[in-house]
Every structure is written in structure tokens, then in C-alpha cells.
Design a protein around this motif. Structure first.
Motif, PDB file in Angstrom:
ATOM      1  N   LEU A 215       0.841  -1.186   0.000  1.00  0.00           N
ATOM      2  CA  LEU A 215       0.000   0.000   0.000  1.00  0.00           C
ATOM      3  C   LEU A 215       0.881   1.243   0.000  1.00  0.00           C
ATOM      4  O   LEU A 215       1.717   1.425   0.883  1.00  0.00           O
ATOM      5  N   ASN A 216       0.692   2.083  -1.008  1.00  0.00           N
ATOM      6  CA  ASN A 216       1.468   3.312  -1.124  1.00  0.00           C
ATOM      7  C   ASN A 216       0.622   4.503  -0.706  1.00  0.00           C
ATOM      8  O   ASN A 216      -0.454   4.746  -1.265  1.00  0.00           O
ATOM      9  N   LEU A 217       1.114   5.247   0.285  1.00  0.00           N
ATOM     10  CA  LEU A 217       0.453   6.437   0.797  1.00  0.00           C
ATOM     11  C   LEU A 217       1.373   7.646   0.598  1.00  0.00           C
ATOM     12  O   LEU A 217       2.558   7.480   0.282  1.00  0.00           O
ATOM     13  N   PRO A 218       0.868   8.860   0.774  1.00  0.00           N
ATOM     14  CA  PRO A 218       1.732  10.026   0.574  1.00  0.00           C
ATOM     15  C   PRO A 218       2.993  10.026   1.431  1.00  0.00           C
ATOM     16  O   PRO A 218       4.049  10.486   0.988  1.00  0.00           O
ATOM     17  N   ASP A 219       2.898   9.489   2.649  1.00  0.00           N
ATOM     18  CA  ASP A 219       4.035   9.552   3.576  1.00  0.00           C
ATOM     19  C   ASP A 219       4.578   8.193   3.986  1.00  0.00           C
ATOM     20  O   ASP A 219       5.537   8.123   4.754  1.00  0.00           O
ATOM     21  N   PHE A 220       3.960   7.111   3.511  1.00  0.00           N
ATOM     22  CA  PHE A 220       4.369   5.766   3.910  1.00  0.00           C
ATOM     23  C   PHE A 220       4.256   4.801   2.734  1.00  0.00           C
ATOM     24  O   PHE A 220       3.445   5.004   1.829  1.00  0.00           O
ATOM     25  N   VAL A 221       5.060   3.756   2.799  1.00  0.00           N
ATOM     26  CA  VAL A 221       4.866   2.581   1.950  1.00  0.00           C
ATOM     27  C   VAL A 221       4.775   1.393   2.896  1.00  0.00           C
ATOM     28  O   VAL A 221       5.724   1.096   3.628  1.00  0.00           O
ATOM     29  N   LEU A 222       3.626   0.741   2.907  1.00  0.00           N
ATOM     30  CA  LEU A 222       3.389  -0.387   3.802  1.00  0.00           C
ATOM     31  C   LEU A 222       3.414  -1.658   2.977  1.00  0.00           C
ATOM     32  O   LEU A 222       2.646  -1.815   2.025  1.00  0.00           O
ATOM     33  N   THR A 223       4.300  -2.562   3.344  1.00  0.00           N
ATOM     34  CA  THR A 223       4.587  -3.704   2.480  1.00  0.00           C
ATOM     35  C   THR A 223       3.534  -4.795   2.517  1.00  0.00           C
ATOM     36  O   THR A 223       3.459  -5.602   1.599  1.00  0.00           O
TER      37      THR A 223
END
Length: 284
Positions: A215-223
Motif C-alpha cells: 500500500l502506497n500512501l503520501p508519507d508511507f509505503v506499507l509492504t
């Protein structure tokens, strides 16, 4: 005696005199940083979320970037396959008009509606809407995360008081959360109040976990996030039946990091227009 010898003796004498009057330097101990504090939850990325990895942290706010009220967002809930062959969803667009909302779990003590939930053991309160006008009352145990009812945050708000207490709680999440899980939960309310009007009805929550990926977010990438779909059907005893869909993405220890909410009575599971989009993020 030679002058050179006298000079040496004079220096020795002077050194001895200074030593007799000198204060010994303090002996400093090595720096002690104390015992490190362990995080209350550390993701193990095992593909599922246990109850202990989704415990509400009372008083610790989470910041969400939320689309403005009444502003729709285009969303891709299906996702794409990334170069590593893994399912991935991108919610990384940085919308200039996003607004920051802080959400935190609270204790029920002191709430005007606390006595209506006196039979509920150790509930927590979390805002149902980002404006904080309506609050949900929840509990959690090893089997699930439950919604016991809802109430207006204020005892006498301009839009009218709300107090809904389910006769039996609705299971929002069933642990462990893992790909392929699905369940349906029902909640009935009687002798309730909705925006100042008498209310009774039956709510149906159809929930399924049907995806795991990046999951790609503006401030994070959660694997390794889980996609959780929820369809809510609200059937009042008098009035029109309505449905609404929510697609949430959850990550171990962080909880719900993204939520897309459909328009009312949305027929498509993979709707592309969200009436509200909220994402865990940073704000000034």
C-alpha cells in the motif's frame, strides 16, 4: 652545584608545591541512558492481524489526510501487480485540498451517554465521523472488535441528539484478520434516538478480507496491508433501506491506514468514486 642542577631542583620543588594545593578532578561515571522502552506493538508481517496487533491506544492520536466534506475522490480499489508480482494499491497522490483530522480513542468516563453502556466492560470511544459529531462505542477481545452503539458527542447538538444502543454488539473485525476471511453481523436498536427523533431498526454488516499487498500512501509505503470490504445495510422500522460500502486497508499495529467510503446505495463492489477518502499521513 651546577646551575643546571639548581634549575631542576627548583622545578621539582615548584611542582611539589602545586601538587600539594591541587584539587583532584572529579571522577565522571559513564553515561547511562536508562532502559529502552519497547514499542507496544511491532509488526511481524505474518500475513494476518491478531487481536494484540489492533489494540486501540487511548489518548494517542492518529493523523489522517481527509478529502474535504462533499468532495469526491477517484479511487482504484482493485490495485495493480507490481514488478515483484505482488498486488499493490496506490493512494499516494498528494491532494492540495486534503484536510488533516486527528482521531484518538477515548475513555467513556464523563460522556453524557456513559450510563447507557454501563453493562459494557471496558469500552473505548472513537469518533465515527472525522468532524467528531458522532461517536462509536467499541470493545475488543481475542475473538473480535465490536461496535456496541453510537451517540452524538454533545448531549444537545444543533442537529438533534443521537443515542443508539445495539441489543447485541456488531462484530466489525473477526480475529485473526487474514485473506479469505468473511462474516456477517447484525445489530438491532430499539427505543433509540436518531437526530432527535425516535428510532428503531436493524443494521447488517457484511465483511470480507479479500486482498493482501503493498500500500502506497503520501508519507508511507506499507509492504503488507489487508484489504477489508464492508457493506452496511441500514433498515429502519419506518423509512427507506440504505446501503453504503467501505473499503479499508489495515496494517499490523497501525490499524486502519486508508478508508474509501462509497456514495449511498453504491451497487459496485469496486466503486471508483469515493464520497470520502481518508489516509494515515503527516500534517504540519
Amino acid at each position: 652545584m651546577k646551575p643546571f642542577t639548581l634549575t631542576i631542583l627548583a622545578l621539582v620543588a615548584l611542582s611539589s608545591a602545586c601538587s600539594n594545593n591541587e584539587t583532584p578532578p572529579p571522577q565522571h561515571a559513564a553515561y547511562d541512558g536508562g532502559v529502552g522502552t519497547a514499542l507496544p506493538c511491532v509488526p511481524n508481517l505474518d500475513g494476518k492481524i491478531e487481536s494484540r496487533e489492533l489494540v486501540p491506544q487511548v489518548g494517542i492520536p492518529a493523523t489522517y489526510l481527509v478529502s474535504p466534506f462533499g468532495k469526491e475522490r477517484t479511487v482504484d480499489l482493485l490495485g495493480q501487480t507490481n514488478p515483484q508480482g505482488k498486488l499493490a494499491w496506490s493512494f499516494a497522490a498528494d491532494f492540495a485540498d486534503d484536510q488533516a483530522a486527528k482521531v484518538a480513542a477515548q475513555r467513556i468516563d464523563g460522556k453524557w451517554y456513559a450510563s447507557s453502556f454501563s453493562a459494557v466492560s471496558n469500552p473505548v470511544v472513537v469518533a465515527l465521523d472525522v468532524a467528531g459529531r458522532t461517536e462509536g462505542i467499541y470493545t475488543q477481545d481475542d475473538t473480535g472488535f465490536f461496535l456496541h452503539g453510537a451517540a452524538s458527542a454533545a448531549a444537545d447538538p444543533p442537529e438533534g441528539k443521537t443515542l443508539l444502543v445495539y441489543t447485541a454488539p456488531i462484530m466489525l473485525y473477526r480475529f485473526p484478520l487474514e485473506n479469505g476471511a468473511a462474516w456477517t453481523s447484525f445489530g438491532e436498536v430499539k427505543n433509540a434516538t436518531l437526530r432527535g427523533l425516535p428510532y428503531a431498526g436493524r443494521d447488517t454488516y457484511e465483511v470480507k478480507v479479500d486482498g493482501s499487498g503493498e500500500l502506497n500512501l503520501p508519507d508511507f509505503v506499507l509492504t503488507q496491508a489487508l484489504r477489508v470490504r464492508t457493506k452496511v445495510t441500514i433498515a429502519p422500522s419506518a423509512g427507506q433501506v440504505t446501503t453504503q460500502r467501505q473499503v479499508g486497508f489495515l496494517f499490523e499495529c497501525l490499524g486502519e491506514v486508508t478508508r474509501a467510503t462509497s456514495k449511498l446505495n453504491e451497487p459496485e463492489e469496486n466503486f471508483t468514486t469515493a464520497s470520502e477518502l481518508r489516509r494515515l499521513g503527516l500534517a504540519p
